[in-house]
Write a protein that holds these residues in place. Sequence first.
Motif, short mmCIF file in Angstrom:
data_model
loop_
_atom_site.label_atom_id
_atom_site.label_comp_id
_atom_site.label_asym_id
_atom_site.label_seq_id
_atom_site.Cartn_x
_atom_site.Cartn_y
_atom_site.Cartn_z
N ASP A 173 0.84 -1.19 0.00
CA ASP A 173 0.00 0.00 0.00
C ASP A 173 0.88 1.24 0.00
N ASN A 200 -6.75 7.87 1.98
CA ASN A 200 -5.78 6.91 1.40
C ASN A 200 -4.54 6.71 2.27
N GLY A 257 -5.29 2.27 4.10
CA GLY A 257 -5.84 1.19 3.29
C GLY A 257 -5.35 -0.19 3.67
N GLY A 313 -12.52 4.61 6.31
CA GLY A 313 -11.18 4.73 5.74
C GLY A 313 -10.61 6.13 5.80
#
Length: 471
Positions: free
Chosen positions: A15, A39, A42, A220
């Motif tokens: 990631d 992001n 993740g 997230g």
Amino acid sequence: MAGAQSHRLPAPGEDVKPFTPEKTKEIVMSLQQPAVFCNMVGDWPALRWNAKYLSAVLDGKTIQFRLGLKTVDLVPQFETRCNYVKATLEEFLAWSCGQPSCLSGPFSCYEYSKYWAYADYKYIARIFEDKPEIFQDIRWSDFGFPGRSGKESTLWIGSEGANTPCHLDSYGCNLVLQVQGRIPYEESSIFSKVNVANPDLKRFPEFRNTTAHVVTLSPGQVLLVPRHWWHYVESIDPITVSINSWIELDADHEARVEEAITRMLVCAIKSAENPGAGDVWLNPTEVEATSHEINLQYLNKAVSAYFKCQKASVSEQVCSSSTGAGQRTSASHKRKKREVGCEPEGCGLLTHEFGFSSFTAEKLQKIPFGPHLIQVLPQPQETSSMGAVAVGSDSRDLLHENEGGHFGKLHCTRKQLVMSNDCETPAHQMDSDSSPNASQTALSTNDLLDCLVNPHVINLVARLLLERTRV
């Protein structure tokens, strides 16, 4: 690109983060407005921590839920006005789905259509004490805090409508990871008497001048709540799960001294009252009030920690480069003035950090906002929706309306947290129509505490006490 990862090629399946841990920490420690990181998590195993998964991991272990009415009122639903039950997550999920098994369970007296339930402020280190390996599912090291994991985090699980009244955190900045559902909600210390979801503008007319920063947090995403930003939070999905961690700041040490002073005052004065007076001042989550001896120990430890931090700060300055020595001397002089309460803004601890006044446009331009770091912008009043998350306010008027009990992370006297220095009647002494209780003709203990635990008073006492100790 600023904040990008190094040029090392990522391994297959690895990631890739938009910011390095060092850059992320720089953003967290310097940004003075709320923002959302995207992001960044993740690959965190904690993303699978939905309510069903946690129910299986806890395997029948009970946790405490706070229950409040879904009805909209002019007065916030503080902890002392809520009901409490101990239940398993399996029972909570069954209740939220309307299963018949709930007719005889811990939620049997609470109709789902009328109540929300909130398992708030659960220390992960406690509820998973027999499963320490699960702590590593949370990796705050990606945000530049190596060694910080689930052990230093708290868990929040709620149903639709679960909310935390408008408040600010006494110390630290706050990172909130959303796992399931939308809208995080976390809790702290200094509460407002204004119900921002349904403000009483007749009683608090200056609230019209506040500016809301509204954000809907999705799974997230990680929300940064800077130090001393007012925020109101409400769950808008059937089930929500959030994880947060408070990041320590150097300024926290003085706040902990203030917290210790407040604890001593409240416990000493309220414990001396007739226990049969019917004033429920102890938070329902507390077993009993702490003794004067324990509170005094806490105060001494807080003062020692403050001076230890000051000593470490001075050592760092001595060991640093001589470049800019004049600036360091000036900063040291200002710090000393604040410590003894001589500087005019010395009593403005809770006001000068609320907005953009100390964060210049030049600094703001250096923050790498974009698809991976989203600003939480002010929302026009005509379109502001307080039913979502109203994160903080950059207006001093909100503080003026709500200056009140300065209790830090105290849980012993949340009822007194809802106080004001504007000579208005404390919230818990108000009738349902928010008019003063006509039957009260004499000053009460709570009236005295309204004044004693005013943030400005506590701040002044703390600085006088620190100066006395220094001498």
